[in-house]
Design an enzyme around this catalytic site. Sequence first.
Site, PDB file in Angstrom:
ATOM      1  N   ASP A   1       0.857  -1.195   0.000  1.00  0.00           N
ATOM      2  CA  ASP A   1       0.000   0.000   0.000  1.00  0.00           C
ATOM      3  C   ASP A   1       0.892   1.243   0.000  1.00  0.00           C
ATOM      4  O   ASP A   1       1.714   1.433   0.895  1.00  0.00           O
ATOM      5  CB  ASP A   1      -0.883  -0.038   1.258  1.00  0.00           C
ATOM      6  CG  ASP A   1      -1.963   1.038   1.241  1.00  0.00           C
ATOM      7  OD1 ASP A   1      -3.074   0.753   1.709  1.00  0.00           O
ATOM      8  OD2 ASP A   1      -1.699   2.160   0.785  1.00  0.00           O
TER       9      ASP A   1
ATOM     10  N   ASP B   1      -3.378   2.141  -5.638  1.00  0.00           N
ATOM     11  CA  ASP B   1      -2.164   2.153  -4.814  1.00  0.00           C
ATOM     12  C   ASP B   1      -2.007   0.926  -3.922  1.00  0.00           C
ATOM     13  O   ASP B   1      -1.167   0.917  -3.038  1.00  0.00           O
ATOM     14  CB  ASP B   1      -2.100   3.438  -3.970  1.00  0.00           C
ATOM     15  CG  ASP B   1      -2.785   3.311  -2.628  1.00  0.00           C
ATOM     16  OD1 ASP B   1      -3.844   2.666  -2.565  1.00  0.00           O
ATOM     17  OD2 ASP B   1      -2.247   3.852  -1.646  1.00  0.00           O
ATOM     18  N   GLU B   2      -2.788  -0.105  -4.170  1.00  0.00           N
ATOM     19  CA  GLU B   2      -2.840  -1.221  -3.229  1.00  0.00           C
ATOM     20  C   GLU B   2      -2.986  -2.545  -3.964  1.00  0.00           C
ATOM     21  O   GLU B   2      -3.775  -2.634  -4.906  1.00  0.00           O
ATOM     22  CB  GLU B   2      -4.137  -1.038  -2.458  1.00  0.00           C
ATOM     23  CG  GLU B   2      -4.101  -1.106  -0.994  1.00  0.00           C
ATOM     24  CD  GLU B   2      -5.520  -0.976  -0.483  1.00  0.00           C
ATOM     25  OE1 GLU B   2      -5.969  -1.877   0.189  1.00  0.00           O
ATOM     26  OE2 GLU B   2      -6.166   0.045  -0.791  1.00  0.00           O
TER      27      GLU B   2
HETATM   28  N1  DCP Z   1      -8.671   7.985  -2.105  1.00  0.00           N
HETATM   29  C1  DCP Z   1      -9.750   8.780  -2.458  1.00  0.00           C
HETATM   30  N2  DCP Z   1     -10.838   8.902  -1.612  1.00  0.00           N
HETATM   31  C2  DCP Z   1     -10.856   8.238  -0.430  1.00  0.00           C
HETATM   32  C3  DCP Z   1      -9.773   7.414  -0.054  1.00  0.00           C
HETATM   33  C4  DCP Z   1      -8.684   7.320  -0.913  1.00  0.00           C
HETATM   34  O1  DCP Z   1      -9.725   9.377  -3.540  1.00  0.00           O
HETATM   35  N3  DCP Z   1     -11.915   8.368   0.377  1.00  0.00           N
HETATM   36  C5  DCP Z   1      -7.501   7.916  -3.005  1.00  0.00           C
HETATM   37  C6  DCP Z   1      -6.444   8.877  -2.588  1.00  0.00           C
HETATM   38  C7  DCP Z   1      -5.382   8.050  -1.945  1.00  0.00           C
HETATM   39  C8  DCP Z   1      -5.536   6.706  -2.641  1.00  0.00           C
HETATM   40  O2  DCP Z   1      -6.909   6.608  -2.974  1.00  0.00           O
HETATM   41  O3  DCP Z   1      -4.086   8.605  -2.113  1.00  0.00           O
HETATM   42  C9  DCP Z   1      -5.107   5.535  -1.776  1.00  0.00           C
HETATM   43  O4  DCP Z   1      -5.935   5.406  -0.640  1.00  0.00           O
HETATM   44  P1  DCP Z   1      -5.358   4.942   0.756  1.00  0.00           P
HETATM   45  O5  DCP Z   1      -6.541   4.621   1.605  1.00  0.00           O
HETATM   46  O6  DCP Z   1      -4.311   3.901   0.565  1.00  0.00           O
HETATM   47  O7  DCP Z   1      -4.715   6.263   1.351  1.00  0.00           O
HETATM   48  P2  DCP Z   1      -3.297   6.909   1.110  1.00  0.00           P
HETATM   49  O8  DCP Z   1      -2.435   6.073   0.216  1.00  0.00           O
HETATM   50  O9  DCP Z   1      -3.509   8.304   0.638  1.00  0.00           O
HETATM   51  O10 DCP Z   1      -2.697   6.991   2.569  1.00  0.00           O
HETATM   52  P3  DCP Z   1      -2.060   5.837   3.457  1.00  0.00           P
HETATM   53  O11 DCP Z   1      -0.636   6.230   3.652  1.00  0.00           O
HETATM   54  O12 DCP Z   1      -2.834   5.852   4.727  1.00  0.00           O
HETATM   55  O13 DCP Z   1      -2.229   4.540   2.671  1.00  0.00           O
HETATM   56 MG    MG Z   2      -2.202   4.033   0.507  1.00  0.00          MG
END
Ligand code: DCP
Ligand code: MG
Length: 340
Positions: free
Chosen positions: A13, A108-109
């Site tokens: 992730d 991203d996962e």
């Molecule tokens: N995303 C989005 N709306 C949301 C959640 C996420 O558009 N409600 C998008 C933006 C994030 C991406 O998906 O960058 C990946 O989601 P993650 O939940 O993995 O969050 P992040 O990668 O941003 O943060 P973390 O470091 O907690 O994984």
């Molecule tokens: Mg993430």
Amino acid sequence: MNQPPSRKIIHIDMDCFYAAVEARDNPQLRGKPIAVGGSPDGRGVVATCSYEARQFGVHSAMPMGLALRKCPDLVVVRGRMDVYKQVSSEIKAIFTEYTDLIEPLSLDEAFLDVTGSQYLRGSATLIAQEIRERIRDSQHLTASAGVAPNKFLAKVASDWRKPNGQFVIRPQDVDGFIRDLPVKRIPGVGKVTELHMDKLNIKTCADLQQFRVVDLKLKFGKFGQRLYELSRGIDNRPVSTSSIRKSLSVEDTYDTDLPTLEACLHQIPALYASFEKRMSKAQERQFQLPKALFVKLRFSDFQTTTVQTTSAIVKEALFVPLGLGVQFEEPGAPEQLELF
Ligand code: DCP
Ligand code: MG
């Protein structure tokens, strides 16, 4: 002595994915609280934000206006989906060098099953380490990883040492790890279920383990069986490489509230038209039988709720309609794999 077969699952992730890409491409943003998302003037929400912003209580799905009130120095950046998609496909290309069993969950996962890999002496821990190094070197972005005997635990583990960290749950660590795990970490346990559990004094997986499967089914319906297994760290779902759609929907957010039932109903035909278009396109590619209809509503305070039924939904919709959609029948249950 023969060991029972055990799987090795890696969950990768990316850290603050969209925000990290923006900071990578614009050095002026580095070290600052930034949020990627829509404009605070309309109904923009935070897609994600940097750790500097998270310190102020800003988080994904928060209205941008509220985020700015919590963190007045917040730098709001518009998203660049094309760039995120490009990074995502380059990361996936790295994964394919280690295994064919890859299940992407979002841009991203992904889950990787490396059970059969001989690479790095078959060490999932070292493979995860190397993948993260390669992502860092080629993309100048950091990823976190979880390594465990199944998907549920691997996903929990990837969150454990975020950002830029990695956490391994070996088969022999599962029992000890799972006992203290708060129930809200279980996928499917949202705010409502958590509250329900709290009233029953269920706070951790150890608390859940006290219940017989029949009791969990009585209390939590169909989810009870799954809770019984997950609270013991059991998850037999294989890493699935085919992307079978689970649902399809369209949604819209309106700049101004729809204050009356009439105003809501007025929006339905347009939503339905675009839903029909998407649905027929999807059904052309692969026909799937819908099993339920749903309407998603977002209230003016940004609380979102989903109503799932077959009729009378619209009559109840006194609020801002957000989306229309269907859920599809799940494909046949996968064969059970033996664990550990
Ligand atoms: N995303 C989005 N709306 C949301 C959640 C996420 O558009 N409600 C998008 C933006 C994030 C991406 O998906 O960058 C990946 O989601 P993650 O939940 O993995 O969050 P992040 O990668 O941003 O943060 P973390 O470091 O907690 O994984
Ligand atoms: Mg993430």
